[in-house]
Design a protein around this motif. Structure first.
Motif, PDB file in Angstrom:
ATOM      1  N   VAL A 392       0.847  -1.199   0.000  1.00 46.52           N
ATOM      2  CA  VAL A 392       0.000   0.000   0.000  1.00 46.52           C
ATOM      3  C   VAL A 392       0.887   1.255   0.000  1.00 46.52           C
ATOM      4  N   GLU A 435      -6.855   8.546   1.381  1.00 47.54           N
ATOM      5  CA  GLU A 435      -6.909   7.446   0.403  1.00 47.54           C
ATOM      6  C   GLU A 435      -6.080   6.261   0.899  1.00 47.54           C
ATOM      7  N   GLU A 439      -7.153   2.343   1.763  1.00 48.08           N
ATOM      8  CA  GLU A 439      -6.503   1.182   1.112  1.00 48.08           C
ATOM      9  C   GLU A 439      -5.868   0.278   2.153  1.00 48.08           C
TER      10      GLU A 439
END
Ligand SMILES: Cc1cc2nc3c(=O)[nH]c(=O)nc-3n(C[C@H](O)[C@H](O)[C@H](O)COP(=O)(O)OP(=O)(O)OC[C@H]3O[C@@H](n4cnc5c(N)ncnc54)[C@H](O)[C@@H]3O)c2cc1C
Length: 494
Positions: A392, A435, A439
């Motif tokens: 990630v 964001e 994730e």
């Protein structure tokens, strides 16, 4: 809900301002009658201080801040709020890293810092009864001075962080490898319910000793991980330990990720450690207080990928300590990992390991933004969780991956914590942080980990993935305890 008047600031740096309640003046007067003029604030500058925190979460202005000093005052505030249907948010230092003390629907912040008394230490039964605003600095100083043979457990948070919220939020601490998250240290509590009743939970409900949560139905869970949505805890009994006569810290520094996590699993099961943590290279550079431009966002050749820190102790004899060291050495050899005494590792790291520890270096990365996804899960999935977290981060190269894993209750479960340092003055970076958080939460949940202490959006993701009847059950409990929905409303999306 107190209605929203307006939102100011661009996306990423929003501040929500709620409309004042129509009877603001009358409520202000009642609050002053309860706690005294000096302990009620309703000026915008003072309120602003409580509107947000260091995370990426949207800030919300409260309408009042009150600072009670007794459970009786807390009760009066809650009775008033319940009658007027005004949101109430308990607060100690606001350092929870999940935006959890931000007043999502405005209302009253109840700042508990004045409730900072350590009411009792029971040496023989190994517990202390503390008030809601006692900090880690308070408990450490008090025990060192008055009961030097006893210790509590400590976090990496600021020493100004509250012991009570930490325990209610299932924090991770210096004795986690032995006992688990701090919820395991709770023997019992006193709380003011959202409808104003004061209740005791744990052995203290029946006995004059706050010795345990056994053998009554364990209602402590009605207050833990609820993020202040079910009442205000006014007293907490915490388990203390005898201060060990001997302590040691060993470090392993390695580039072998697979072996390191296998070793971590075995060390947990060996049942000899108080604390077992894996730090990645990025976090080590950060906590030894290297600014971003020096630490860089890429690992240099020389720094090891993984650092394992092992804390162990012996209550009675040096032989006990040496026996533990022998086991550590044998396991390290089995996985061909070099072992260091922590004193030989370097000043930067040893400074961090002293109690009270602090991750102050993290704040030198950009103007103050710090947030995280911390998730609990099975130790068997440490390595997968580590890989998911790195993957990630690799999609967001502006952030240095800061990771640490921890072992709880001798390997019965573990944690993967991903910290994100960001520039709060840069709206674009705040958006990207949000964001990344989504994730990270998704990636870790996909492999069976569960994020905790989460902001609303992530809590909603957690509940969406849970058994629908679990979410329904939570709602039922919340409605039963808080029919007027005044306690920290909006948390968990409820
Ligand atoms: C750099 C850094 C490192 C950290 N390291 C750690 C760590 O190693 N381990 C760890 O566990 N945490 C860590 N934290 C997170 C945090 O500091 C701790 O969890 C802390 O103990 C929370 O206390 P607080 O006083 O900040 O709580 P607050 O933020 O004031 O409150 C947290 C939540 O609890 C609720 N609450 C507060 N008091 C009560 C009450 N009396 N009754 C009911 N609800 C209440 C609030 O409404 C809110 O929802 C770290 C944070 C930072 C910034």
């Amino acid at each position: 809900m107190v209605e929203i008047e307006k939102t100011v600031g661009e996306e990423g740096k929003e501040l929500v301002i709620h409309k004042k309640i129509p009877n603001h003046g009358a409520v202000l007067k009642e609050l002053i009658d309860i706690v005294g003029e000096d302990y009620v604030m309703d000026g915008s500058a003072s309120l602003f201080v409580y509107s947000g925190d260091m995370t990426e979460n949207v800030a919300h202005m409260p309408e009042f801040v009150v600072a009670p000093i007794t459970a009786d005052e807390v009760q009066k505030i809650i009775l008033l709020a319940n009658r007027e249907k005004i949101p109430v948010v308990p607060f100690v230092s606001g350092s929870n890293l999940g935006g959890l003390a931000i007043p999502l629907e405005g209302g009253i912040i109840v700042d508990l810092k004045r409730m900072n008394k350590i009411l009792e230490v029971n040496e023989r039964d190994l517990y202390a009864i503390i008030e809601a605003g006692v900090t880690f600095a308070d408990i450490k100083d008090y025990l060192d001075k008055n009961h030097p043979n006893l210790v509590y457990t400590y976090t990496y948070a600021t020493p100004a962080a509250g012991v009570v919220p930490n325990a209610l939020l299932e924090g991770l601490v210096t004795l986690s490898a032995k006992y688990g998250a701090t919820v395991a240290f709770i023997n019992g509590l006193e709380a003011v319910l959202p409808t104003g009743e004061i209740v005791k939970v744990g052995s203290c409900a029946t006995s004059k000793y706050w010795f345990s949560r056994n053998p009554l139905p364990d209602l402590v869970g009605l207050f833990t991980s609820w993020q202040g949505m079910t009442g205000i805890v006014t007293k907490l009994a915490i388990q203390l330990d005898p201060k060990p006569a001997y302590t040691g810290i060993k470090m392993i520094m390695s580039d072998e990720v697979h072996e390191s996590f296998q070793l971590m699993e075995e060390l947990g099961r060996a049942q000899i450690l108080d604390n077992l943590i894996m730090f990645n290279w990025g976090l080590v550079l950060a906590v030894i207080q290297m600014p971003r431009e020096v630490a860089g966002s890429e690992k240099d050749e020389a720094s090891p990928t993984i650092y394992l820190e092992m804390d162990y102790s012996a209550i009675n004899t040096i032989k006990e300590l040496e026996a533990k060291e022998e086991i550590i050495e044998t396991l390290a050899k089995k996985y061909e990992c070099g072992l260091w005494d922590y004193k030989d590792v370097g000043d930067g790291i040893t400074k961090v390991l002293d109690v009270p520890m602090t991750f102050a270096g993290l704040f030198t990365h950009g103007p103050g933004g710090l947030t995280w996804i911390g998730a609990y899960g099975p130790c068997s999935q440490y390595e997968t969780a580590y890989n998911v977290a790195n993957e990630v981060f690799s999609r967001h190269p502006r952030f240095t991956p800061w990771l640490y894993a921890k072992t709880f209750k001798h390997g019965h479960f573990g944690a993967m914590r991903t910290l994100i340092g960001f520039d709060r003055s840069n709206a674009e970076e705040v958006r990207e942080t949000r964001e990344l958080m989504r994730e990270m939460a998704k990636g870790l949940m996909d492999i069976g980990y569960i994020p905790y202490k989460t902001p609303v959006e992530i809590s909603e993701m957690v509940l969406k993935r849970s058994d629908p009847n679990f979410a329904l059950f939570m709602k039922k409990i919340k409605n039963a305890l808080d029919p007027n929905r005044i306690m920290n409303p909006g948390r968990w999306g409820l």
